[in-house]
Design an enzyme around this catalytic site. Structure first.
Site, mmCIF file in Angstrom:
data_model
loop_
_atom_site.group_PDB
_atom_site.id
_atom_site.type_symbol
_atom_site.label_atom_id
_atom_site.label_comp_id
_atom_site.label_asym_id
_atom_site.label_seq_id
_atom_site.Cartn_x
_atom_site.Cartn_y
_atom_site.Cartn_z
ATOM 1 N N TYR A 121 86.582 -28.998 -60.596
ATOM 2 C CA TYR A 121 86.003 -30.189 -59.976
ATOM 3 C C TYR A 121 85.282 -29.773 -58.700
ATOM 4 O O TYR A 121 85.861 -29.118 -57.832
ATOM 5 C CB TYR A 121 87.068 -31.234 -59.661
ATOM 6 C CG TYR A 121 86.450 -32.528 -59.164
ATOM 7 C CD1 TYR A 121 85.882 -33.415 -60.063
ATOM 8 C CD2 TYR A 121 86.387 -32.813 -57.812
ATOM 9 C CE1 TYR A 121 85.272 -34.587 -59.629
ATOM 10 C CE2 TYR A 121 85.782 -33.990 -57.360
ATOM 11 C CZ TYR A 121 85.228 -34.865 -58.279
ATOM 12 O OH TYR A 121 84.611 -36.006 -57.835
ATOM 13 N N GLN A 182 87.921 -40.261 -62.973
ATOM 14 C CA GLN A 182 87.498 -40.275 -64.372
ATOM 15 C C GLN A 182 87.092 -38.885 -64.861
ATOM 16 O O GLN A 182 87.339 -38.524 -66.020
ATOM 17 C CB GLN A 182 86.369 -41.279 -64.599
ATOM 18 C CG GLN A 182 85.103 -41.066 -63.800
ATOM 19 C CD GLN A 182 85.129 -41.753 -62.443
ATOM 20 O OE1 GLN A 182 86.191 -42.092 -61.920
ATOM 21 N NE2 GLN A 182 83.945 -41.975 -61.879
ATOM 22 N N THR A 228 91.469 -32.059 -45.706
ATOM 23 C CA THR A 228 91.351 -30.765 -45.050
ATOM 24 C C THR A 228 91.949 -30.810 -43.651
ATOM 25 O O THR A 228 91.930 -31.840 -42.978
ATOM 26 C CB THR A 228 89.893 -30.302 -44.996
ATOM 27 O OG1 THR A 228 89.844 -28.920 -44.642
ATOM 28 C CG2 THR A 228 89.085 -31.113 -44.004
ATOM 29 N N GLN A 250 85.641 -29.609 -38.835
ATOM 30 C CA GLN A 250 86.491 -29.904 -39.996
ATOM 31 C C GLN A 250 86.855 -31.381 -40.074
ATOM 32 O O GLN A 250 87.001 -31.938 -41.158
ATOM 33 C CB GLN A 250 87.759 -29.058 -39.947
ATOM 34 C CG GLN A 250 87.519 -27.580 -40.210
ATOM 35 C CD GLN A 250 86.820 -27.308 -41.528
ATOM 36 O OE1 GLN A 250 85.666 -26.887 -41.551
ATOM 37 N NE2 GLN A 250 87.499 -27.541 -42.626
ATOM 38 N N HIS A 253 85.039 -33.888 -42.417
ATOM 39 C CA HIS A 253 85.285 -33.970 -43.858
ATOM 40 C C HIS A 253 85.657 -35.389 -44.278
ATOM 41 O O HIS A 253 85.259 -35.843 -45.356
ATOM 42 C CB HIS A 253 86.411 -33.018 -44.270
ATOM 43 C CG HIS A 253 85.927 -31.667 -44.685
ATOM 44 N ND1 HIS A 253 85.453 -31.393 -45.940
ATOM 45 C CD2 HIS A 253 85.860 -30.499 -43.995
ATOM 46 C CE1 HIS A 253 85.111 -30.116 -46.019
ATOM 47 N NE2 HIS A 253 85.348 -29.549 -44.847
ATOM 48 N N GLU A 318 96.207 -25.879 -43.194
ATOM 49 C CA GLU A 318 95.297 -25.216 -44.131
ATOM 50 C C GLU A 318 94.481 -24.109 -43.448
ATOM 51 O O GLU A 318 94.470 -22.957 -43.882
ATOM 52 C CB GLU A 318 94.362 -26.268 -44.719
ATOM 53 C CG GLU A 318 93.305 -25.736 -45.658
ATOM 54 C CD GLU A 318 92.333 -26.812 -46.085
ATOM 55 O OE1 GLU A 318 91.623 -26.593 -47.080
ATOM 56 O OE2 GLU A 318 92.253 -27.879 -45.436
ATOM 57 N N HIS A 319 93.753 -24.468 -42.409
ATOM 58 C CA HIS A 319 92.928 -23.510 -41.665
ATOM 59 C C HIS A 319 93.518 -23.315 -40.273
ATOM 60 O O HIS A 319 93.809 -24.301 -39.595
ATOM 61 C CB HIS A 319 91.493 -24.022 -41.499
ATOM 62 C CG HIS A 319 90.816 -24.414 -42.762
ATOM 63 N ND1 HIS A 319 90.661 -25.737 -43.154
ATOM 64 C CD2 HIS A 319 90.228 -23.664 -43.730
ATOM 65 C CE1 HIS A 319 90.013 -25.780 -44.305
ATOM 66 N NE2 HIS A 319 89.742 -24.542 -44.672
ATOM 67 N N ASP A 352 84.611 -21.427 -45.439
ATOM 68 C CA ASP A 352 84.282 -22.524 -46.342
ATOM 69 C C ASP A 352 83.077 -22.213 -47.211
ATOM 70 O O ASP A 352 82.992 -22.684 -48.354
ATOM 71 C CB ASP A 352 83.996 -23.798 -45.545
ATOM 72 C CG ASP A 352 85.242 -24.605 -45.252
ATOM 73 O OD1 ASP A 352 86.320 -24.239 -45.760
ATOM 74 O OD2 ASP A 352 85.137 -25.605 -44.525
ATOM 75 N N GLU A 406 129.989 -16.845 -71.774
ATOM 76 C CA GLU A 406 129.312 -18.149 -71.639
ATOM 77 C C GLU A 406 129.554 -19.074 -72.840
ATOM 78 O O GLU A 406 129.081 -20.208 -72.855
ATOM 79 C CB GLU A 406 127.804 -17.923 -71.460
ATOM 80 C CG GLU A 406 127.467 -17.158 -70.183
ATOM 81 C CD GLU A 406 125.969 -16.891 -70.043
ATOM 82 O OE1 GLU A 406 125.226 -17.111 -71.024
ATOM 83 O OE2 GLU A 406 125.551 -16.464 -68.953
ATOM 84 N N HIS A 411 123.910 -17.032 -79.539
ATOM 85 C CA HIS A 411 123.309 -15.913 -78.819
ATOM 86 C C HIS A 411 124.079 -14.619 -79.134
ATOM 87 O O HIS A 411 123.485 -13.551 -79.350
ATOM 88 C CB HIS A 411 123.357 -16.156 -77.305
ATOM 89 C CG HIS A 411 122.335 -17.129 -76.798
ATOM 90 N ND1 HIS A 411 122.307 -18.448 -77.191
ATOM 91 C CD2 HIS A 411 121.307 -16.964 -75.924
ATOM 92 C CE1 HIS A 411 121.304 -19.066 -76.559
ATOM 93 N NE2 HIS A 411 120.681 -18.189 -75.791
#
Length: 430
Positions: A121, A182, A228, A250, A253, A318-319, A352, A406, A411
């Protein structure tokens, strides 16, 4: 002890916004699951005023769009993609398949196998984020993903030429001019016209991020992502103008993008608000950046670098830009961050857009347990094992006794069957 001089919006207010987004996304995903392409088209028309005969571009359309882009811009895109591709290739080269004989006759190994199909995306709402095409598509292709589907929303009622060019140059196998929840739903769930993918990657707004969260499990995702974030760590050597510019760079954003300063300098902390206001007076994106700073900006004053590390790791942003005399102190000591930008010579915008590291990074505290998108995210590390008959008997005897503890009798019989089979073969050979 750290002092918070400016606070963010309340946790309750933030949670209420998240709940609204969650309900909207849940309804859209269910509708796309039920009605496929018809639902996708209706949401595209509703949210983007976009309903072309086909959302997917064919090869002629792609070539025509690429040809319409300024050749100098195409060169810039190629330069950026070369940096991202080069770093991703170095990352891939660091990952080796393994094969080792751990005991006589016992061979274990692992292989790195690319995911078969990925949906990338690429955001394009307020800003056409050309760079996101490089970060996801180029990196997936370096990893060896055979089918990469890329979706980007229309910009001003048409395909955004530079973004489509970036997608094509990056190597996308399918390009769809389709945005929002969508688009993410169509790629993950599949419709009559889009075969489903195995993994979703790429940044997006709060609705896209929530859609990825709800689809996780049905498909893989790169990471849980929110708005961000930027943290600047600074001492008295930092320029207040640079700090303000980097925070606002930033914050533009989106309205909910956190921006924080941690500093050992009371003078810098006190000077920053006025400088923020001064720069907002000339910044074209001041309406967004100003709202983000007002609601999600923070100023934290600390005693020393050690306390700065503690507070920075609590945020796990994040940054993280480090504007101090000794920026590598934070490289050596910080543990919780998406990406570090060391010294005044670099900045988040470089990361970026062009420098080569990936800009899809953890937010909302996810840096506590994951890094960002990289070539390894597109690879499944799958183990394998192999035994000689003699080794199967030896391992089988251990396994049989452990299974009995066990009470896993089925097994145990798997092990005992081989002990009988290959043990008798060994006895016969003698």
């Amino acid at each position: 002890m750290a002092r918070i001089l400016k606070h963010t919006i309340s946790a309750q207010a933030s949670a209420e916004l998240d709940a609204q987004v969650r309900q909207t996304v849940e309804a859209i995903l269910a509708d796309v699951q039920s009605r496929g392409d018809q639902a996708v088209r209706e949401y595209s028309q509703k949210f983007d005023k976009w309903s072309p005969p086909s959302f997917r571009l064919d090869e002629k359309q792609i070539q025509a769009i690429v040809d319409s882009v300024d050749p100098a811009t195409l060169d810039d895109i190629r330069f950026a993609q070369a940096q991202i591709r080069n770093f991703a290739q170095m990352q891939r080269a660091s990952m080796h398949d393994v094969q080792v004989e751990t005991l006589p006759g016992v061979t274990l190994g692992h292989k790195h196998i690319p995911v078969s199909s990925v949906g990338c995306y690429v955001p394009g709402g307020k800003y056409p984020m050309v760079a996101s095409a490089h970060m996801s598509i180029v990196t997936a292709k370096v990893a060896g993903v055979p089918r990469v589907v890329a979706c980007v929303p229309p910009t001003d009622g048409k395909a955004h030429p530079e973004t489509v060019a970036a997608m094509a140059l990056a190597g996308a196998d399918e390009i769809h001019i389709l945005g929002g929840v969508q688009a993410v739903a169509a790629m993950a769930i599949g419709t009559e016209s889009i075969a489903p993918v195995d993994m979703l990657v790429g940044p997006g707004n709060a609705y896209v991020a929530e859609a990825k969260r709800q689809l996780f499990g049905r498909v893989g995702i790169d990471l849980f992502a929110g708005p961000t974030e930027i943290l600047v760590i600074a001492d008295d050597s930092a320029e207040v103008g640079m700090v303000a510019a980097d925070l606002l760079g930033q914050a533009e954003h989106g309205y909910t993008s956190p921006a924080a300063l941690i500093t050992t300098s009371a003078q810098l902390a006190e000077a920053l608000p006025a400088e923020i206001e001064r720069q907002l007076g000339v910044l074209p994106t001041a309406e967004i950046a100003g709202k983000a700073w007002a609601d999600y900006g923070q100023i934290i004053l600390v005693q020393d670098e050690a306390e700065a590390v503690v507070e920075a790791d609590k945020l796990a942003y994040e940054h993280v830009e480090v504007l101090t005399r000794n920026p590598r102190y934070f490289l050596d000591n910080m543990k919780q961050y998406g990406a570090l930008f060391l010294g005044p010579e670099t900045n988040v915008a470089y990361g970026d857009k062009v420098i080569g590291t990936n800009h899809t990074l953890p937010t909302k505290g996810a840096a506590r347990y994951t890094g960002g998108l990289w070539v390894g995210k597109f690879l499944k590390t799958c183990t394998w094992q192999e035994c000689t008959p003699e080794a199967s008997v030896m391992i089988g005897e251990y396994c049989s006794r452990l299974c009995a503890i066990e009470r896993f009798w089925g097994h145990k019989e798997q092990a005992d069957y081989r002990v009988r089979k290959y043990g008798s073969m060994a006895g016969a050979a003698l």
